[in-house]
Design an enzyme around this catalytic site. Structure first.
Site, PDB file in Angstrom:
ATOM      1  N   ASP A 340       0.859  -1.173   0.103  1.00 51.83           N
ATOM      2  CA  ASP A 340      -0.017   0.143  -0.051  1.00 51.83           C
ATOM      3  C   ASP A 340       1.021   1.239   0.142  1.00 51.83           C
ATOM      4  O   ASP A 340       0.480   2.094   0.484  1.00 51.83           O
ATOM      5  CB  ASP A 340      -0.892   0.028   1.275  1.00 51.83           C
ATOM      6  CG  ASP A 340      -1.557  -1.208   1.521  1.00 51.83           C
ATOM      7  OD1 ASP A 340      -2.167  -1.486   0.566  1.00 51.83           O
ATOM      8  OD2 ASP A 340      -1.453  -1.928   2.284  1.00 51.83           O
ATOM      9  N   SER A 365       2.155   6.305   0.847  1.00 53.14           N
ATOM     10  CA  SER A 365       1.389   5.986   1.645  1.00 53.14           C
ATOM     11  C   SER A 365      -0.077   5.927   1.146  1.00 53.14           C
ATOM     12  O   SER A 365      -0.486   7.043   1.187  1.00 53.14           O
ATOM     13  CB  SER A 365       1.563   6.367   3.111  1.00 53.14           C
ATOM     14  OG  SER A 365       0.513   5.595   3.810  1.00 53.14           O
ATOM     15  N   ARG A 366      -0.586   4.915   0.539  1.00 59.71           N
ATOM     16  CA  ARG A 366      -1.959   4.875  -0.044  1.00 59.71           C
ATOM     17  C   ARG A 366      -3.067   4.833   0.994  1.00 59.71           C
ATOM     18  O   ARG A 366      -4.136   5.321   0.639  1.00 59.71           O
ATOM     19  CB  ARG A 366      -1.925   3.829  -0.950  1.00 59.71           C
ATOM     20  CG  ARG A 366      -1.209   4.105  -2.315  1.00 59.71           C
ATOM     21  CD  ARG A 366      -1.457   3.016  -3.441  1.00 59.71           C
ATOM     22  NE  ARG A 366      -0.055   3.067  -4.269  1.00 59.71           N
ATOM     23  CZ  ARG A 366       0.747   2.110  -4.075  1.00 59.71           C
ATOM     24  NH1 ARG A 366       0.697   0.985  -3.552  1.00 59.71           N
ATOM     25  NH2 ARG A 366       1.990   2.400  -4.992  1.00 59.71           N
ATOM     26  N   VAL A 367      -2.829   4.305   2.089  1.00 57.23           N
ATOM     27  CA  VAL A 367      -4.039   4.552   3.206  1.00 57.23           C
ATOM     28  C   VAL A 367      -3.651   5.088   4.473  1.00 57.23           C
ATOM     29  O   VAL A 367      -4.563   5.596   5.096  1.00 57.23           O
ATOM     30  CB  VAL A 367      -4.465   3.047   3.486  1.00 57.23           C
ATOM     31  CG1 VAL A 367      -5.086   2.356   2.081  1.00 57.23           C
ATOM     32  CG2 VAL A 367      -3.505   2.193   3.776  1.00 57.23           C
TER      33      VAL A 367
END
Ligand code: ATP
Ligand code: MG
Length: 503
Positions: A340, A365-367
């Site tokens: 992620d 950081s995708r989340v």
């Protein structure tokens, strides 16, 4: 003989035949046809399943890794030279299991769960298979709690949430392991169980990591799963799966777990050497075709469980080593696509003293940003943009000497921010301090401080704040937020402190 007599004998024989019960349930068995470097090929054994544990001549054990029409491929666990051609191999119907649970905390075990720290056996522990399906989508919850690494550059710009998979990637000696270890150290008192999986590392490196963790009182909540460079490829190959099984037990108990895989490049290399020995067709960079599955099935087991399932989580920090900064080679691209986000560390930054050497432009950081505390969100929003603008300007400024005063001021501020983000190894920063430091940076309250003094200013100012206005720090710590009043209080304190700060 009379006909009657014959019939009588006949029925007698029939009865006898019928009364005999034959125990002819065939025990699946085969014979080793090839053995070398920890891999074996077995003739027969048609009933074997992928991942099944095999008994090799009562001497050692092996795991099934390939199924063909008349042949089974397997990897030998334990001492590889104990398996030799001609040995009888039996299927066990089981999968390799490792001991799991609380008893492992503070221990160093090998990938089979055998302690190697000289602190005695692990008795009566529950066991878990090293391969397990990843949690279903319906059993998963949202990533909404931060996993504080204690590293300012990461918690502010590449935040990690509990249940996330964040890759740490960079060339050799760029501080990859240090980031992971510092994240473990920072979990002290936060109720997070940590697992460090060493894959094909030097024994001396693992030993120094163990000592660092002991020094920082971090072993109480940590397990080390260790396979060193001298261990066979099969042992290195199963290490991350064993670590994950240990992590899963805690997660399903409702706990939060942080697991570090150091590193998956060596894991892929171990798998490649096994595959080549098994004469599998080599693909790109001589890796076998299923290299993606090797890591996706591991990393998919990291998850945040829904409240109905206990709400536990596994946060995974896989590490990948690149060559000359090439993140587009086979294994890195695969793992980037499974995780992620990534923290990209750069040799150039590291060598120029910017440590941790996080390249802000290439790290994402995708989340995690959804899991930041409100105060951190407020102060870090612009940081990433400011820093990348500064880096661009800095490159540009190298060419020309004449800079207008505005550009020069921007460069200066960028340098101060860079100084603020520098952090020594094993010195973690709690979140309230991070927020206050970034508040000063965001509001440019330190603009009269010389760049060379910026780090010392931060250090001394925080000491001053804690001594003179402890309630301000306490307020930020408790609320995880920075209110208008707190902001004003900090601004006033900076001004006061500015008068006594020795330049
Ligand atoms: P390898 O490729 O050998 O696994 P690595 O990328 O994991 O290396 P580390 O072992 O974490 O790198 O760090 C390399 C060296 O740099 C160590 O001596 C470590 O103490 C030092 N180091 C790492 N981070 C920092 C930091 N933030 N400040 C100062 N020194 C650091
Ligand atoms: Mg390392």
């Amino acid at each position: 003989m009379e006909q009657e007599e014959i019939t009588l004998i006949e029925t007698g024989i029939r009865k006898k035949i019928n009364s005999v019960t034959l125990d002819y349930a065939v025990k699946p068995a085969g014979r080793v046809s090839f053995s070398g470097d920890g891999v074996i090929k077995i003739d027969g054994l048609g009933s074997a399943k992928y991942g099944e544990l095999l008994d090799v001549g009562g001497e050692t054990q092996a795991i099934v890794l390939g199924l063909y029409e008349n042949e089974v491929d397997a990897i030998v666990l334990g001492e590889e030279d104990k398996a030799s051609a001609g040995m009888i191999v039996k299927a066990t119907g089981r999968i390799v299991e490792v001991p799991v649970g609380k008893k492992l905390l503070g221990r160093v075990v090998n990938p089979l769960g055998t302690p190697i720290d000289g602190m005695g056996e692990i008795k009566g522990a529950k066991r878990r298979p090293i391969e397990a399906p990843a949690p279903e989508i319906s059993d998963r919850g949202k990533v909404n709690t931060p996993l504080q690494t204690g590293i300012l550059a990461i918690d502010s710009m590449v935040p990690i949430g509990r249940g996330q998979r964040e890759l740490i990637i960079g060339d050799r000696q760029t501080g990859k392991t240090s980031i992971a270890i510092d994240s473990i150290i920072n979990q002290k008192g936060k109720g997070v169980v940590c697992i460090y999986v060493a894959i094909g590392q030097k024994a001396s490196s693992v030993s120094s990591i163990l000592h660092t963790l002991i020094e920082h009182d971090a072993m109480d909540y940590t397990v080390i799963v260790c396979s060193t460079a001298k261990d066979s490829a099969p042992l290195q190959y199963i290490a991350p799966y064993s670590g994950c099984a240990i992590a899963e037990e805690f997660m399903y108990e409702g706990k939060d777990v942080l697991i570090v895989y150091d590193d998956l490049s060596k894991h892929a290399v171990a798998y490649r050497s096994m595959s080549l020995l098994l004469k599998r067709p080599p693909g790109r960079e001589a890796y076998p075709g299923d290299i993606f599955y090797l890591h996706s099935r591991l990393l998919e087991r990291a998850a945040k469980l829904s409240a109905q399932k206990g709400g536990g989580s596994i946060t995974a920090l896989p590490i990948v080593e690149t060559l000359a900064g090439d993140i587009s080679s086979y294994v890195p691209t695969n793992i980037i696509s499974i995780t992620d986000g990534q923290i990209y560390l750069e040799s150039e930054l590291f060598n120029s003293g910017v440590r941790p050497a996080v390249n802000v432009g290439l790290s994402v950081s995708r989340v995690g940003s959804a899991a930041q505390v409100p105060g951190m969100k407020k102060v870090s929003g612009k940081l990433r943009l400011d820093l990348s603008q500064y880096r661009e300007l800095a490159v540009f400024a190298r060419f020309g000497s004449d800079l207008d005063s505005q550009t020069a001021a921007k460069l200066e501020q960028g340098r101060r921010t860079t100084e603020t983000l520098k952090q020594d190894v094993h010195v973690t920063i709690p979140v309230e301090r991070q927020i206050i430091l970034l508040y000063i940076t965001m509001k440019e309250l330190n603009k009269n401080v010389a760049v060379k003094d910026a780090a010392r200013f931060n250090e001394e100012f925080f000491g001053y704040l804690v001594a003179a206005y402890p309630q301000v720090v306490e307020d930020v710590r408790k609320s995880g937020d920075i209110s208008m009043d707190t902001g004003i209080a900090i601004e006033d304190a900076v001004e006061e402190f500015g008068r006594i700060f020795k330049k």
